[in-house]
Write a protein that holds these residues in place. Structure first.
Motif, short mmCIF file in Angstrom:
data_model
loop_
_atom_site.label_atom_id
_atom_site.label_comp_id
_atom_site.label_asym_id
_atom_site.label_seq_id
_atom_site.Cartn_x
_atom_site.Cartn_y
_atom_site.Cartn_z
N ASP A 171 42.07 28.87 51.04
CA ASP A 171 42.32 28.31 49.23
C ASP A 171 41.24 28.74 49.17
N CYS A 172 39.98 28.14 49.95
CA CYS A 172 38.33 28.75 48.80
C CYS A 172 37.72 29.93 48.71
N MET A 173 39.57 31.55 49.36
CA MET A 173 39.44 32.41 49.88
C MET A 173 39.88 33.25 48.35
N GLY A 174 40.91 32.00 48.45
CA GLY A 174 42.41 32.72 47.32
C GLY A 174 41.73 32.41 46.20
N ALA A 175 40.79 31.57 46.15
CA ALA A 175 40.68 30.58 44.58
C ALA A 175 39.08 31.62 44.02
N ALA A 176 38.71 31.99 45.08
CA ALA A 176 36.99 32.83 44.49
C ALA A 176 37.61 34.69 44.17
N PHE A 177 38.69 34.95 44.70
CA PHE A 177 38.93 36.61 44.80
C PHE A 177 40.30 36.52 43.36
N GLY A 178 40.89 35.72 43.26
CA GLY A 178 41.65 34.97 42.33
C GLY A 178 40.78 35.08 41.13
N LEU A 179 39.80 34.52 40.68
CA LEU A 179 39.05 34.25 40.07
C LEU A 179 38.24 35.34 39.26
N LYS A 180 37.81 35.45 40.42
CA LYS A 180 37.26 37.83 40.26
C LYS A 180 37.70 38.45 39.54
N ASP A 181 39.21 38.36 40.64
CA ASP A 181 39.93 39.40 39.63
C ASP A 181 40.60 38.73 38.13
N MET A 182 40.48 38.45 38.29
CA MET A 182 40.94 37.39 36.87
C MET A 182 39.93 37.55 36.04
N ILE A 183 38.35 37.39 35.95
CA ILE A 183 37.64 37.74 35.20
C ILE A 183 37.08 39.36 35.41
N GLU A 184 37.16 39.96 36.30
CA GLU A 184 37.11 41.13 35.69
C GLU A 184 37.81 42.59 35.58
N THR A 185 38.80 41.53 35.63
CA THR A 185 40.44 42.37 34.50
C THR A 185 40.55 42.02 33.09
N THR A 186 39.96 40.41 32.84
CA THR A 186 39.60 40.20 31.45
C THR A 186 38.34 40.99 30.71
N TYR A 187 37.54 40.99 31.24
CA TYR A 187 36.41 41.43 30.68
C TYR A 187 35.58 42.89 31.87
N PRO A 188 36.06 43.96 31.85
CA PRO A 188 35.86 45.07 32.81
C PRO A 188 34.09 45.13 32.54
N LYS A 189 33.52 44.48 31.49
CA LYS A 189 32.17 44.90 31.94
C LYS A 189 31.08 43.97 32.37
N LYS A 190 31.67 42.45 32.77
CA LYS A 190 30.73 41.73 33.95
C LYS A 190 31.16 42.17 34.77
N GLU A 191 29.92 41.73 35.31
CA GLU A 191 30.24 41.70 36.23
C GLU A 191 30.26 39.99 37.50
N VAL A 192 30.97 40.41 38.50
CA VAL A 192 31.74 39.29 39.38
C VAL A 192 31.87 39.59 41.15
N LEU A 193 30.74 39.02 41.61
CA LEU A 193 30.52 38.67 42.78
C LEU A 193 30.92 37.34 43.46
N VAL A 194 31.59 37.80 44.79
CA VAL A 194 31.79 36.43 45.87
C VAL A 194 30.35 36.43 46.58
N SER A 195 29.87 36.17 47.34
CA SER A 195 29.29 35.47 48.15
C SER A 195 29.12 34.24 48.94
N GLY A 196 29.19 34.97 50.00
CA GLY A 196 29.85 34.11 51.21
C GLY A 196 30.05 34.37 52.64
#
Ligand SMILES: [Mn+2]
Length: 321
Positions: free
Chosen positions: A30-55
Motif C-alpha cells: 500500500d505505501c509503495m503503491g500509493a507512492a508510485f501511483g501518486l508519482k506517476d499521476m503527477i509526472e504524467t500530468t505535469y511533465p516538467k515537475k520532478e517527483v522523487l520517492v525516498s525510502g
C-alpha cells in the motif's frame, strides 16, 4: 472524503516544482503503491515537475518502482508528501521536515498529528484509494499511465487482502472500476504478488505436513527458533502462513505458535466463528472476534491456550449442532 482538503492538496501539487514522496519503513504494497501511483499521476500530468520517492525497498514490491537517492539539498523548497504513515517515527526517510511544505496522506487512525496538511480518511481500506479519490476529483486534469494504475491497484489488493478484509465497500470497487475502465492490465500484478521464496514455500510444506489438531478441532502449528533457522525464513514470513491452517472444514479455530527472540512464545489465533478475542484477552493479548494475538511466553502457557481454544471450539460445535 474531504473534497475541500483534497482540493488544497491538489493546489499544493500544482504549485511546487519538486515533490518528494515518503513511504513508511519496512514498506508494504500500500505505501509503495500509493507512492508510485501518486508519482506517476503527477509526472504524467505535469511533465516538467520532478517527483522523487525516498525510502526503503522491499523485494516483493520492487515491480512497482524503485526509490531515488535524494540529497539533503533536494528537500529545500520542495513539497514533501508522506503516505500511509500514522506517526512520523515510522517514515523511512526521517528528513520529512526538511522540505518547504509537508502533507500527510493516510488511512490509519490518527496517532500523532503532523504535516501542514493532514489528510486522514479511515473509511478507506487502503491509502491507494485516497490517491484515487484525488484522481477522481480532478479527472479532467490528472492522467495515469499503466504503471501508475498498476501501483494503485496493487496497494488496494494488498491492504484489503484482495478485497477480503472488513472496510471494503462499494466505494472501493467504484474506485477500482475506474482503473479497469482505463484499460488496467492485471496479469503482471498477480504474478508478482504470488511470488514466494523457495525457502518460504518449503516452510509452507513443513506447516502443512506437521500441523496438529486438538480433540475439538483447533488446528495448530508450533514453530521454534531452530526451525526458522533450519528453513532460512524470517519469523515474520513464517507467521504469515497462519491462514494455511484455515482450510480444514472441521476446524473452526486455528493458531500459529511461534517462538520469538529470547524464547518468547506468541500466538496468532484465527477463527471462522468463535470469538477468539475473548480467549486472547486472558492470555495477555487481544484483537478482533475472528483474528487475535496472544503473548504466551513459554510453551507450557501455549498448552494452556490450546486447552482454552479447544473448549471454545467444543462450545461452538455444540451450539451449531
Ligand atoms: Mn495502508
Amino acid at each position: 472524503m474531504d473534497k475541500e482538503k483534497l482540493q488544497r492538496i491538489h493546489e499544493k501539487i500544482r504549485e511546487y516544482e519538486r515533490i518528494i514522496i515518503l513511504p513508511h519503513a519496512r514498506p508494504d504494497g500500500d505505501c509503495m503503491g500509493a507512492a508510485f501511483g501518486l508519482k506517476d499521476m503527477i509526472e504524467t500530468t505535469y511533465p516538467k515537475k520532478e517527483v522523487l520517492v525516498s525510502g526503503e525497498e522491499a523485494e516483493y514490491v520492487k515491480f512497482l518502482g524503485r526509490t531515488d537517492e535524494v540529497s539533503d539539498s533536494a528537500f529545500k523548497g520542495s513539497l514533501v508528501i508522506a503516505v500511509d504513515t500514522a506517526n512520523p517515527d515510522r517514515i523511512a526517510d526521517q528528513r520529512y521536515d526538511q522540505g518547504d511544505f509537508l502533507i500527510k496522506i493516510d488511512h490509519h487512525i490518527l496517532v500523532d498529528s503532523f504535516g501542514d496538511i493532514e489528510y486522514v480518511d479511515t473509511e478507506r481500506p487502503a491509502t491507494t484509494l485516497i490517491i484515487l479519490d484525488l484522481f477522481a476529483l480532478h479527472q479532467d486534469t490528472y492522467k495515469l499511465t499503466q504503471k501508475g494504475m498498476k501501483a494503485l491497484y496493487t496497494g488496494t489488493l494488498t491492504d484489503t487482502g484482495r478485497f477480503k478484509y472488513p472496510g471494503v465497500d462499494g466505494d472501493t470497487f467504484r474506485a477500482i472500476a475506474v482503473l479497469y475502465d482505463m484499460g488496467l492490465e492485471t496479469e503482471e500484478i498477480f504474478l508478482n504478488l504470488d511470488v514466494r521464496s523457495e525457502e518460504l514455500t518449503r516452510f509452507k510444506g513443513y506447516v502443512l505436513q506437521n500441523y496438529k489438531k486438538t480433540e475439538n478441532g483447533v488446528a495448530y502449528i508450533e514453530i521454534t527458533h531452530e526451525l526458522i533457522e533450519e528453513y532460512g525464513v524470517t519469523l515474520e514470513e513464517a507467521a504469515s502462513l497462519v491462514n494455511e491452517l484455515g482450510v480444514f472444514e472441521d476446524c473452526p479455530v486455528w493458531t500459529l505458535l511461534a517462538e520469538y527472540e529470547e524464547k518468547e512464545v506468541r500466538a496468532r489465533i484465527r477463527s471462522k466463528g468463535p470469538a477468539v478475542n475473548e480467549v486472547a484477552n486472558r492470555f495477555d493479548g487481544g484483537g478482533h472476534k475472528l483474528a487475535s494475538g496472544a503473548n504466551l511466553g513459554t510453551w507450557d502457557r501455549a498448552k494452556e491456550l490450546l486447552e482454552a481454544l479447544d473448549e471454545l471450539a467444543a462450545r461452538y460445535k455444540r451450539s451449531a449442532s
